[in-house]
Write a protein that holds these residues in place. Structure first.
Motif, PDB file in Angstrom:
ATOM      1  N   TYR A  46       0.833  -1.198   0.000  1.00  0.00           N
ATOM      2  CA  TYR A  46       0.000   0.000   0.000  1.00  0.00           C
ATOM      3  C   TYR A  46       0.871   1.253   0.000  1.00  0.00           C
ATOM      4  O   TYR A  46       0.608   2.214  -0.731  1.00  0.00           O
ATOM      5  CB  TYR A  46      -0.945   0.000   1.205  1.00  0.00           C
ATOM      6  CG  TYR A  46      -1.808   1.221   1.285  1.00  0.00           C
ATOM      7  CD1 TYR A  46      -2.807   1.456   0.339  1.00  0.00           C
ATOM      8  CD2 TYR A  46      -1.624   2.155   2.285  1.00  0.00           C
ATOM      9  CE1 TYR A  46      -3.599   2.590   0.398  1.00  0.00           C
ATOM     10  CE2 TYR A  46      -2.414   3.291   2.354  1.00  0.00           C
ATOM     11  CZ  TYR A  46      -3.392   3.503   1.402  1.00  0.00           C
ATOM     12  OH  TYR A  46      -4.170   4.626   1.468  1.00  0.00           O
ATOM     13  N   PHE A  47       1.934   1.249   0.797  1.00  0.00           N
ATOM     14  CA  PHE A  47       2.845   2.392   0.819  1.00  0.00           C
ATOM     15  C   PHE A  47       3.532   2.556  -0.532  1.00  0.00           C
ATOM     16  O   PHE A  47       3.699   3.678  -1.020  1.00  0.00           O
ATOM     17  CB  PHE A  47       3.886   2.227   1.932  1.00  0.00           C
ATOM     18  CG  PHE A  47       4.820   3.391   2.049  1.00  0.00           C
ATOM     19  CD1 PHE A  47       4.370   4.615   2.510  1.00  0.00           C
ATOM     20  CD2 PHE A  47       6.148   3.276   1.683  1.00  0.00           C
ATOM     21  CE1 PHE A  47       5.222   5.708   2.609  1.00  0.00           C
ATOM     22  CE2 PHE A  47       7.007   4.343   1.779  1.00  0.00           C
ATOM     23  CZ  PHE A  47       6.548   5.565   2.243  1.00  0.00           C
ATOM     24  N   TYR A  48       3.923   1.457  -1.148  1.00  0.00           N
ATOM     25  CA  TYR A  48       4.532   1.525  -2.478  1.00  0.00           C
ATOM     26  C   TYR A  48       3.580   2.195  -3.461  1.00  0.00           C
ATOM     27  O   TYR A  48       3.988   3.059  -4.243  1.00  0.00           O
ATOM     28  CB  TYR A  48       4.905   0.119  -2.967  1.00  0.00           C
ATOM     29  CG  TYR A  48       5.378   0.087  -4.398  1.00  0.00           C
ATOM     30  CD1 TYR A  48       6.661   0.517  -4.726  1.00  0.00           C
ATOM     31  CD2 TYR A  48       4.550  -0.340  -5.422  1.00  0.00           C
ATOM     32  CE1 TYR A  48       7.102   0.505  -6.045  1.00  0.00           C
ATOM     33  CE2 TYR A  48       4.977  -0.358  -6.729  1.00  0.00           C
ATOM     34  CZ  TYR A  48       6.251   0.064  -7.038  1.00  0.00           C
ATOM     35  OH  TYR A  48       6.675   0.063  -8.337  1.00  0.00           O
ATOM     36  N   GLN A  49       2.307   1.835  -3.428  1.00  0.00           N
ATOM     37  CA  GLN A  49       1.323   2.426  -4.332  1.00  0.00           C
ATOM     38  C   GLN A  49       1.144   3.920  -4.068  1.00  0.00           C
ATOM     39  O   GLN A  49       0.989   4.702  -5.012  1.00  0.00           O
ATOM     40  CB  GLN A  49      -0.031   1.706  -4.204  1.00  0.00           C
ATOM     41  CG  GLN A  49      -1.018   2.089  -5.278  1.00  0.00           C
ATOM     42  CD  GLN A  49      -0.489   1.793  -6.682  1.00  0.00           C
ATOM     43  OE1 GLN A  49       0.063   0.735  -6.932  1.00  0.00           O
ATOM     44  NE2 GLN A  49      -0.650   2.739  -7.578  1.00  0.00           N
ATOM     45  N   THR A  65      12.442   1.750  -7.398  1.00  0.00           N
ATOM     46  CA  THR A  65      13.034   0.448  -7.707  1.00  0.00           C
ATOM     47  C   THR A  65      13.404  -0.307  -6.432  1.00  0.00           C
ATOM     48  O   THR A  65      13.090  -1.492  -6.290  1.00  0.00           O
ATOM     49  CB  THR A  65      14.275   0.610  -8.598  1.00  0.00           C
ATOM     50  OG1 THR A  65      13.910   1.332  -9.764  1.00  0.00           O
ATOM     51  CG2 THR A  65      14.850  -0.729  -8.982  1.00  0.00           C
ATOM     52  N   LEU A  66      14.062   0.380  -5.506  1.00  0.00           N
ATOM     53  CA  LEU A  66      14.432  -0.266  -4.238  1.00  0.00           C
ATOM     54  C   LEU A  66      13.204  -0.680  -3.442  1.00  0.00           C
ATOM     55  O   LEU A  66      13.157  -1.779  -2.881  1.00  0.00           O
ATOM     56  CB  LEU A  66      15.282   0.679  -3.386  1.00  0.00           C
ATOM     57  CG  LEU A  66      16.761   0.717  -3.692  1.00  0.00           C
ATOM     58  CD1 LEU A  66      17.454   1.756  -2.842  1.00  0.00           C
ATOM     59  CD2 LEU A  66      17.387  -0.635  -3.478  1.00  0.00           C
ATOM     60  N   LEU A  67      12.218   0.193  -3.397  1.00  0.00           N
ATOM     61  CA  LEU A  67      11.004  -0.114  -2.660  1.00  0.00           C
ATOM     62  C   LEU A  67      10.292  -1.319  -3.272  1.00  0.00           C
ATOM     63  O   LEU A  67       9.842  -2.217  -2.552  1.00  0.00           O
ATOM     64  CB  LEU A  67      10.078   1.111  -2.649  1.00  0.00           C
ATOM     65  CG  LEU A  67       8.954   1.139  -1.641  1.00  0.00           C
ATOM     66  CD1 LEU A  67       9.487   1.006  -0.229  1.00  0.00           C
ATOM     67  CD2 LEU A  67       8.169   2.434  -1.776  1.00  0.00           C
ATOM     68  N   SER A 129       3.378  11.090   6.566  1.00  0.00           N
ATOM     69  CA  SER A 129       2.013  10.860   6.092  1.00  0.00           C
ATOM     70  C   SER A 129       1.409   9.707   6.883  1.00  0.00           C
ATOM     71  O   SER A 129       2.121   8.942   7.539  1.00  0.00           O
ATOM     72  CB  SER A 129       2.021  10.521   4.600  1.00  0.00           C
ATOM     73  OG  SER A 129       2.689   9.299   4.371  1.00  0.00           O
ATOM     74  N   LEU A 130       0.123   9.568   6.811  1.00  0.00           N
ATOM     75  CA  LEU A 130      -0.556   8.468   7.481  1.00  0.00           C
ATOM     76  C   LEU A 130      -0.052   7.122   6.942  1.00  0.00           C
ATOM     77  O   LEU A 130       0.221   6.199   7.715  1.00  0.00           O
ATOM     78  CB  LEU A 130      -2.072   8.580   7.287  1.00  0.00           C
ATOM     79  CG  LEU A 130      -2.905   7.448   7.872  1.00  0.00           C
ATOM     80  CD1 LEU A 130      -2.734   7.400   9.381  1.00  0.00           C
ATOM     81  CD2 LEU A 130      -4.358   7.610   7.493  1.00  0.00           C
ATOM     82  N   GLN A 131       0.109   7.024   5.623  1.00  0.00           N
ATOM     83  CA  GLN A 131       0.570   5.783   5.016  1.00  0.00           C
ATOM     84  C   GLN A 131       1.992   5.442   5.476  1.00  0.00           C
ATOM     85  O   GLN A 131       2.304   4.282   5.739  1.00  0.00           O
ATOM     86  CB  GLN A 131       0.536   5.880   3.486  1.00  0.00           C
ATOM     87  CG  GLN A 131      -0.840   6.059   2.914  1.00  0.00           C
ATOM     88  CD  GLN A 131      -1.279   7.526   2.864  1.00  0.00           C
ATOM     89  OE1 GLN A 131      -0.549   8.422   3.268  1.00  0.00           O
ATOM     90  NE2 GLN A 131      -2.486   7.751   2.389  1.00  0.00           N
ATOM     91  N   VAL A 134       1.839   4.269   9.168  1.00  0.00           N
ATOM     92  CA  VAL A 134       1.309   2.900   9.282  1.00  0.00           C
ATOM     93  C   VAL A 134       2.346   1.889   8.801  1.00  0.00           C
ATOM     94  O   VAL A 134       2.525   0.834   9.418  1.00  0.00           O
ATOM     95  CB  VAL A 134      -0.024   2.772   8.505  1.00  0.00           C
ATOM     96  CG1 VAL A 134      -0.451   1.325   8.391  1.00  0.00           C
ATOM     97  CG2 VAL A 134      -1.108   3.596   9.173  1.00  0.00           C
ATOM     98  N   ASN A 135       3.041   2.209   7.729  1.00  0.00           N
ATOM     99  CA  ASN A 135       4.074   1.305   7.229  1.00  0.00           C
ATOM    100  C   ASN A 135       5.202   1.145   8.240  1.00  0.00           C
ATOM    101  O   ASN A 135       5.684   0.028   8.482  1.00  0.00           O
ATOM    102  CB  ASN A 135       4.618   1.798   5.885  1.00  0.00           C
ATOM    103  CG  ASN A 135       5.436   0.741   5.182  1.00  0.00           C
ATOM    104  OD1 ASN A 135       5.178  -0.448   5.305  1.00  0.00           O
ATOM    105  ND2 ASN A 135       6.436   1.172   4.442  1.00  0.00           N
TER     106      ASN A 135
END
Length: 177
Positions: A46-49, A65-67, A129-131, A134-135
């Protein structure tokens, strides 16, 4: 005060391993570790998106790329860990190997996610950020649970290694005769 009282009156308490746990306790531990791993992988993706969809001023393309790579690694390790949990529970995978898999997940999944999330959020310059929060929270929680699960196995890893050493010694003596 209570900790000192506990320490002085119960100094010989050891951490217990899986063998001394009831079946219900073992299933609860498996459920806990498995749920945390699945939640960690889900929040990583979700964080990647959210990083892909980011439309702010900061250029986050160098992290993509790393993520993506560490998300793939984390997903594969979560799948391997799920299988290993059940194999360990059934006695088909030794505690020593299971402990190594937990360490591998921490080193190749949780720590890189913590570092990358921190770097990405710092690059944005807008605070967390919230994301991102959470991550970070799920990665830290999963890492914490992996370390706790690994420590629960510590007592029996030494026992298994001693048992293996005794068997090897007996085999060497039998070959010498």
């Amino acid at each position: 005060w209570y900790l000192l009282h506990f320490y002085y009156h119960y100094p010989k308490i050891k951490m217990t391993g899986r063998r001394s746990l009831s079946r219900k306790q073992k299933l609860a531990e498996v459920t806990e570790v498995l749920t945390a791993s699945i939640a960690d992988v889900a929040t990583d993706w979700y964080f990647y998106q959210t990083v892909v969809d980011y439309d702010g001023d900061a250029d986050l393309s160098r992290f993509l790329t790393l993520l993506f790579l560490f998300n793939i690694v984390g997903s594969v390790l979560a799948g391997i860990l799920a299988v290993a949990l059940f194999l360990n529970l059934c006695g088909r995978l030794s505690n020593a190997w299971f402990q190594r898999l937990l360490g591998l997940e921490v080193l190749l999944s949780d720590i890189p996610q913590l570092v990358l999330t921190g770097m990405i959020e710092a690059e944005k310059g807008e605070g967390f950020s919230l994301q991102g929060g959470v991550n970070l929270a799920t990665s830290a929680y999963n890492m914490f649970l992996d370390v706790i699960a690994s420590c629960r196995l510590e007592e029996f890893v030494a026992d298994e290694e001693e048992d293996d050493g005794g068997k090897e010694q007996e085999m060497l003596e039998a070959q010498a005769e």
